[in-house]
Design a protein around this motif. Sequence first.
Motif, PDB file in Angstrom:
ATOM      1  N   ALA A 161     -21.158   0.709 -56.276  1.00 57.54           N
ATOM      2  CA  ALA A 161     -21.052  -0.394 -57.092  1.00 57.54           C
ATOM      3  C   ALA A 161     -22.362  -0.839 -57.563  1.00 57.54           C
ATOM      4  CB  ALA A 161     -20.291  -1.531 -56.350  1.00 57.54           C
ATOM      5  N   LEU A 162     -23.356  -0.882 -56.804  1.00 64.27           N
ATOM      6  CA  LEU A 162     -24.670  -1.193 -57.206  1.00 64.27           C
ATOM      7  C   LEU A 162     -24.984  -0.245 -58.470  1.00 64.27           C
ATOM      8  CD1 LEU A 162     -26.953  -1.766 -54.055  1.00 64.27           C
ATOM      9  CD2 LEU A 162     -25.753  -3.561 -55.650  1.00 64.27           C
ATOM     10  N   LYS A 163     -24.632   0.808 -58.439  1.00 67.04           N
ATOM     11  CA  LYS A 163     -25.300   1.911 -59.645  1.00 67.04           C
ATOM     12  C   LYS A 163     -24.249   1.498 -60.794  1.00 67.04           C
ATOM     13  CE  LYS A 163     -26.885   5.635 -56.989  1.00 67.04           C
ATOM     14  NZ  LYS A 163     -26.382   6.912 -56.436  1.00 67.04           N
ATOM     15  N   LEU A 164     -23.234   0.869 -60.682  1.00 68.39           N
ATOM     16  CA  LEU A 164     -22.061   0.605 -61.721  1.00 68.39           C
ATOM     17  C   LEU A 164     -22.606  -0.470 -62.670  1.00 68.39           C
ATOM     18  CD1 LEU A 164     -18.730   1.932 -60.405  1.00 68.39           C
ATOM     19  CD2 LEU A 164     -20.238   3.017 -61.967  1.00 68.39           C
ATOM     20  N   ILE A 165     -23.399  -1.453 -61.831  1.00 68.15           N
ATOM     21  CA  ILE A 165     -23.894  -2.684 -62.658  1.00 68.15           C
ATOM     22  C   ILE A 165     -24.793  -2.637 -63.668  1.00 68.15           C
ATOM     23  CG2 ILE A 165     -25.140  -4.841 -62.435  1.00 68.15           C
ATOM     24  CD1 ILE A 165     -24.002  -4.856 -59.395  1.00 68.15           C
ATOM     25  N   LYS A 166     -24.734  -2.889 -64.889  1.00 65.31           N
ATOM     26  CA  LYS A 166     -25.637  -2.440 -65.981  1.00 65.31           C
ATOM     27  C   LYS A 166     -26.300  -3.644 -66.255  1.00 65.31           C
ATOM     28  CE  LYS A 166     -22.488   0.991 -67.814  1.00 65.31           C
ATOM     29  NZ  LYS A 166     -21.418   0.683 -67.096  1.00 65.31           N
ATOM     30  N   VAL A 167     -27.724  -3.626 -66.215  1.00 66.16           N
ATOM     31  CA  VAL A 167     -28.522  -4.532 -66.600  1.00 66.16           C
ATOM     32  C   VAL A 167     -29.620  -4.151 -67.820  1.00 66.16           C
ATOM     33  CG1 VAL A 167     -30.136  -6.132 -65.782  1.00 66.16           C
ATOM     34  CG2 VAL A 167     -28.638  -5.147 -64.046  1.00 66.16           C
ATOM     35  N   GLU A 168     -29.558  -4.946 -68.903  1.00 67.15           N
ATOM     36  CA  GLU A 168     -30.255  -4.678 -69.935  1.00 67.15           C
ATOM     37  C   GLU A 168     -31.524  -5.174 -69.822  1.00 67.15           C
ATOM     38  OE1 GLU A 168     -29.727  -4.360 -74.671  1.00 67.15           O
ATOM     39  OE2 GLU A 168     -28.027  -5.182 -73.639  1.00 67.15           O
ATOM     40  N   TYR A 169     -32.644  -4.644 -69.934  1.00 70.43           N
ATOM     41  CA  TYR A 169     -33.949  -5.362 -69.838  1.00 70.43           C
ATOM     42  C   TYR A 169     -34.847  -5.114 -71.074  1.00 70.43           C
ATOM     43  CZ  TYR A 169     -33.287  -5.311 -64.458  1.00 70.43           C
ATOM     44  OH  TYR A 169     -32.894  -5.399 -63.317  1.00 70.43           O
ATOM     45  N   GLU A 170     -35.678  -6.071 -71.284  1.00 69.73           N
ATOM     46  CA  GLU A 170     -36.822  -6.111 -72.275  1.00 69.73           C
ATOM     47  C   GLU A 170     -38.197  -6.035 -71.495  1.00 69.73           C
ATOM     48  OE1 GLU A 170     -37.197  -9.361 -75.015  1.00 69.73           O
ATOM     49  OE2 GLU A 170     -39.426  -8.542 -75.443  1.00 69.73           O
ATOM     50  N   VAL A 171     -38.798  -4.839 -71.275  1.00 74.01           N
ATOM     51  CA  VAL A 171     -39.758  -4.671 -70.463  1.00 74.01           C
ATOM     52  C   VAL A 171     -40.993  -5.461 -70.971  1.00 74.01           C
ATOM     53  CG1 VAL A 171     -41.425  -3.037 -69.393  1.00 74.01           C
ATOM     54  CG2 VAL A 171     -39.034  -2.368 -69.753  1.00 74.01           C
ATOM     55  N   LEU A 172     -41.695  -6.224 -70.321  1.00 79.40           N
ATOM     56  CA  LEU A 172     -42.938  -6.852 -70.735  1.00 79.40           C
ATOM     57  C   LEU A 172     -44.131  -6.322 -70.006  1.00 79.40           C
ATOM     58  CD1 LEU A 172     -41.167 -10.486 -69.894  1.00 79.40           C
ATOM     59  CD2 LEU A 172     -41.737  -9.245 -72.132  1.00 79.40           C
ATOM     60  N   PRO A 173     -45.340  -6.718 -70.591  1.00 83.48           N
ATOM     61  CA  PRO A 173     -46.512  -6.360 -69.910  1.00 83.48           C
ATOM     62  C   PRO A 173     -46.746  -6.789 -68.373  1.00 83.48           C
ATOM     63  CG  PRO A 173     -46.972  -7.099 -72.185  1.00 83.48           C
ATOM     64  CD  PRO A 173     -45.441  -7.652 -71.831  1.00 83.48           C
ATOM     65  N   ALA A 174     -47.129  -5.970 -67.480  1.00 85.27           N
ATOM     66  CA  ALA A 174     -47.270  -6.680 -66.267  1.00 85.27           C
ATOM     67  C   ALA A 174     -48.551  -6.543 -65.667  1.00 85.27           C
ATOM     68  CB  ALA A 174     -46.405  -5.796 -65.225  1.00 85.27           C
ATOM     69  N   VAL A 175     -48.928  -7.461 -64.866  1.00 85.92           N
ATOM     70  CA  VAL A 175     -50.307  -7.281 -64.221  1.00 85.92           C
ATOM     71  C   VAL A 175     -50.308  -7.188 -62.594  1.00 85.92           C
ATOM     72  CG1 VAL A 175     -50.405  -9.935 -64.470  1.00 85.92           C
ATOM     73  CG2 VAL A 175     -52.473  -8.595 -64.472  1.00 85.92           C
ATOM     74  N   MET A 176     -50.815  -6.251 -62.040  1.00 85.65           N
ATOM     75  CA  MET A 176     -51.019  -6.038 -60.676  1.00 85.65           C
ATOM     76  C   MET A 176     -52.189  -6.594 -59.916  1.00 85.65           C
ATOM     77  SD  MET A 176     -48.280  -4.541 -61.226  1.00 85.65           S
ATOM     78  CE  MET A 176     -47.641  -3.312 -62.528  1.00 85.65           C
ATOM     79  N   ASP A 177     -53.187  -6.941 -60.671  1.00 90.87           N
ATOM     80  CA  ASP A 177     -54.646  -7.297 -60.282  1.00 90.87           C
ATOM     81  C   ASP A 177     -54.746  -8.769 -60.573  1.00 90.87           C
ATOM     82  OD1 ASP A 177     -57.416  -6.090 -59.141  1.00 90.87           O
ATOM     83  OD2 ASP A 177     -57.736  -7.566 -60.834  1.00 90.87           O
ATOM     84  N   PRO A 178     -55.172  -9.564 -59.164  1.00 86.34           N
ATOM     85  CA  PRO A 178     -55.380 -10.921 -59.625  1.00 86.34           C
ATOM     86  C   PRO A 178     -56.659 -11.087 -60.510  1.00 86.34           C
ATOM     87  CG  PRO A 178     -56.174 -10.093 -57.335  1.00 86.34           C
ATOM     88  CD  PRO A 178     -55.515  -8.974 -57.996  1.00 86.34           C
ATOM     89  N   ILE A 179     -57.641 -10.450 -60.543  1.00 84.66           N
ATOM     90  CA  ILE A 179     -58.546 -10.797 -61.416  1.00 84.66           C
ATOM     91  C   ILE A 179     -58.197 -10.602 -62.956  1.00 84.66           C
ATOM     92  CG2 ILE A 179     -61.121 -10.119 -62.188  1.00 84.66           C
ATOM     93  CD1 ILE A 179     -61.194 -11.171 -59.179  1.00 84.66           C
ATOM     94  N   GLU A 180     -57.499  -9.583 -63.128  1.00 83.40           N
ATOM     95  CA  GLU A 180     -56.974  -9.511 -64.484  1.00 83.40           C
ATOM     96  C   GLU A 180     -55.963 -10.559 -65.044  1.00 83.40           C
ATOM     97  OE1 GLU A 180     -57.492  -6.940 -66.670  1.00 83.40           O
ATOM     98  OE2 GLU A 180     -58.977  -6.100 -65.403  1.00 83.40           O
ATOM     99  N   ALA A 181     -55.417 -10.839 -63.848  1.00 80.62           N
ATOM    100  CA  ALA A 181     -54.000 -11.636 -64.078  1.00 80.62           C
ATOM    101  C   ALA A 181     -54.603 -13.078 -64.450  1.00 80.62           C
ATOM    102  CB  ALA A 181     -53.178 -12.070 -62.820  1.00 80.62           C
ATOM    103  N   MET A 182     -55.917 -13.469 -64.213  1.00 75.55           N
ATOM    104  CA  MET A 182     -56.523 -14.823 -64.747  1.00 75.55           C
ATOM    105  C   MET A 182     -57.211 -14.573 -65.855  1.00 75.55           C
ATOM    106  SD  MET A 182     -58.296 -16.285 -61.146  1.00 75.55           S
ATOM    107  CE  MET A 182     -59.208 -14.892 -60.696  1.00 75.55           C
ATOM    108  N   ARG A 183     -57.326 -13.359 -66.429  1.00 72.48           N
ATOM    109  CA  ARG A 183     -58.072 -13.354 -67.803  1.00 72.48           C
ATOM    110  C   ARG A 183     -57.213 -13.965 -68.787  1.00 72.48           C
ATOM    111  NH1 ARG A 183     -62.388 -10.054 -66.496  1.00 72.48           N
ATOM    112  NH2 ARG A 183     -61.702  -7.798 -65.222  1.00 72.48           N
ATOM    113  N   GLU A 184     -57.854 -14.309 -69.970  1.00 72.81           N
ATOM    114  CA  GLU A 184     -57.284 -14.719 -71.097  1.00 72.81           C
ATOM    115  C   GLU A 184     -56.468 -13.621 -71.596  1.00 72.81           C
ATOM    116  OE1 GLU A 184     -59.720 -17.747 -72.746  1.00 72.81           O
ATOM    117  OE2 GLU A 184     -58.102 -17.875 -74.758  1.00 72.81           O
TER     118      GLU A 184
END
Lengths: 766, 171
Positions: A117-140
């Motif tokens: 059933a989990l495989k049958l759920i269809k979710v449509e996403y708009e992928v956004l830029p992501a940030v994995m590093d705390p220093i990067e995350a604080m940058r403007e």
Amino acid sequence: MSDNYAVIGKNLPKIDGRVKVTGQAKYTGDLKFPNMLVGKILTSPHAHARILSIDTAEAEKLPGVKAVITHEDVPGLKYGISPARWDENIFCIDKVRFVGDKVAAVAAIDEETVYKALKLIKVEYEVLPAVMDPIEAMREGAPQIHDEYPGNINTEVHQSFGDVEQAFAEAYHVRTDQFIGQRTYQSPIEPHSAISIWEGGKLTVYTSTQSPHYFQYYIAREFGLKMGDVRVIKTYVGGGFGGKLEPTGLEFAGAVLSRITGRPVKMFYDRHEMFAHNRGRHKQIMKVTTGVDKNGKILGVHADFIMDGGAYTSLGIATAYYAGAMLPLTYEFDNYKFDMLRVYTNLPACGAQRGHGAPQPRYAFECHLDMVAGDLGMDPMELRLRNARQPNTVTPNAFQVNSCELKACIEKGVEISGWKDKRGKLPPGRGIGGAVGSFVSGAGYPIYRTNLPHAAAIIKVHEDGTAATLYTGATDIGQGSDTILCQMAAEAMGYNYENMKIVSADTETTPHDFGAYASRQTLMSGAAVKQAGEEVKAQLLEIAAEMMDVAAEDLDCREAWIYRKANPDERKPFTEVAREFFVRRGPLVGRGSYTPPKLGGTFKGAPVGTSPAYSFCTQISEVEIDEETGEVDVKEVWDVHDCGKVINPALLHGQVHGALYMGMGESIWEEVVFDDKGKIVNGNLGEYRLPTALDMPKITSELVDSVEPAAPWGVKEVGEGATIPTMGCFANAIYDAMGVRIHSLPLSYEKVWRALKDKRKKEEKK
Amino acid sequence: MSMEAITDKHGVKRYLITLNVNGDSYTKVVKGNTVLVNVLRDDLDLTGTKKGCELGDCGSCTVLMDGKPVNSCLVLAVEADGREITTIEGLAQHEQLDRLQDSFVNHAAVQCGYCTPGMIMSAKALLSKNPDPTEQEVREAIAGNLCRCTGYVNIVKAVLAAAKAEGGAAR
């Protein structure tokens, strides 16, 4: 007289030992209920994405599926274990914030159907830029993870005590070093699991939890239920280490699935999902500056830290404060400054792992102090001795320390490890290193604001006096609280451990207790149990006084005999008196509760790190390094602890062994690794690399005499404190062996190998 | 596989297997991909065998198959057909605990207890073929069983002590 105890201080077998070796002990995943369904959560495959649509129609049509739910079917109220930042939803509404974020859930007749059933759920996403590093995350211009927290700053701490700048200006030597920690995960062997039964307006949850109370409180809040209509029952729990302190999607989604279907629903995480849910240790970036005088006396310290919090707060506000609050406990200095930024990233949320926030800063500080000692040409343990905290002192951040035998711990550690003959004198490739630590024996304030006592207990003596049952909300997750609390109850009552029974951690039958975190139960739950036991004893002695025609104050009770203090041969069995009590007055019950005194200062964040008592310890390790491969082979580790009066030495040393084991894993191998899309690369026990029986060195666990005045029988904590110095002591041993300093965790073979290569290059240039 | 399969109306094949578990014989219908641990836990209610990872990493699901320790999450139920399986529930004889079980309790080798059944089964397999193991041999025998609580210190002690106790008995 102090050791004249009948029940405490003895190596009595665990009260749940037998059911655990026979396989009879039931953990949540072992339970079955009639008509029970299986549920699972659908999680996000993206680190950061907008949810455009969710289509559950196909999943709902699958035979055997009984319910499919999304954010539209559940309360929209945000939750979280830290009241200052409720930032999680049962299911994501507008966007997902890490790979593993909760999107939908399914209940079906069996596991196979659920996965289909989990495989049958269809979710449509708009992928956004992501940030994995705390220093990067604080940058403007960095991706904004929560609209409410600009710059992705989740928590900001600035504390200053005394005058650090002045101290540095007056110092003989000032040094700054930077270290980096890593994300680790608690990895209890039992996966999280919860069974929810919502029937007739009442919700019952069987769960793998460290705190039935916080589960009950937050589940009731989320669904607008009365606390009395939410029953949380802890089953046997297969380890927690901080990872099972807060309710998860399993409880929240499971409750809704049960309400909709009218059937019990069992939810569980598989091993990979556990890593994705996380709430493990934060990665910290730690800059430490220390000023010392000519003799190595510490004049001032500045700790300037940043931590990667992941996508949500979890218990991270407390973690952020703990990271700095615990540093001044071990050494006496007046000038201290602590700055911290906890930063949101698109990775799983971090929380409280054994030693809560303190082990990585301790690694940084203990490495740094070894380097300071090196600059001064001093033995690093001598530097520690000169600065070690004394009993009955107050830290710059206003923690009252009563008992403290840190000096004795260092001296004994130096002695039993053969430090003086080994430091700098071992053959090439072999080295010895040390570090110290300290931890709270229970938090001075609860996680949310309330004036409830921290612990409570009831003891009911059976009608014929042949058994007594302790009812406590204290939560045994393997550390042995059920056992030591029964020892304490028997001691306080004047009874036998063998006749004690226990009912614990069930919000409907046991009195309130905040649960297993911050190493609190021996002291806090113990205080409540002691009071309850003493109340039983006082009532019994009253009846016995009538029966024996003497004054109650002339009597005492020990090991199930009530006797005249002046003539112990004049005595009556506990059973006879207890039975008579029941005949004359009805049930024999004792009650107790514990509230800590008002602790700490008045500055912002002052409550975090307060405790009625602190444990102290020293660890020393000896390692051998393979120069060709960088392999770190730990030969032996010594731990010397000041943990107050010991209730059960065998269980206590077991805590030290386990804490050291976990600390050793984090020191050398363990790290949760992500790819550039935020997906976990090593979300299993093999590649995450839990240490095996073949990795463990010889461990010596020793104690120093200590009695804590603010605690029942003088007890203190042990379970978390022994994880704190470990990483620093290994890093210092590696330095002694090879002359290379590893500035980040884990101290992996590769890092050691690279450091050795760099060192050789530098030497060749000369 | 030479086993005869029954095909259900959805076209899924099922197999009839007979397991000898703790001395008793059970006949069950299973799918080809059903793993032994699920038959033990779900069909026979032998929940003493734990699931910790379902990948063969943790060893919590260790049982003996014809005397050899196996991760029952990695053994297909059809592979266990006709085999002798011993689970943790099969160790104690009535009230009498196995020496290893006694030793685990007496040496404080149990904390949360989740790894304990698997750990004891691996140790049982070791002592059956090597009654007097060295510490290194004990560590090797339990290297596939992860414990997050004890650092293995008291587990190793408990196994060595049980071996000693067993050596004293007529074997």
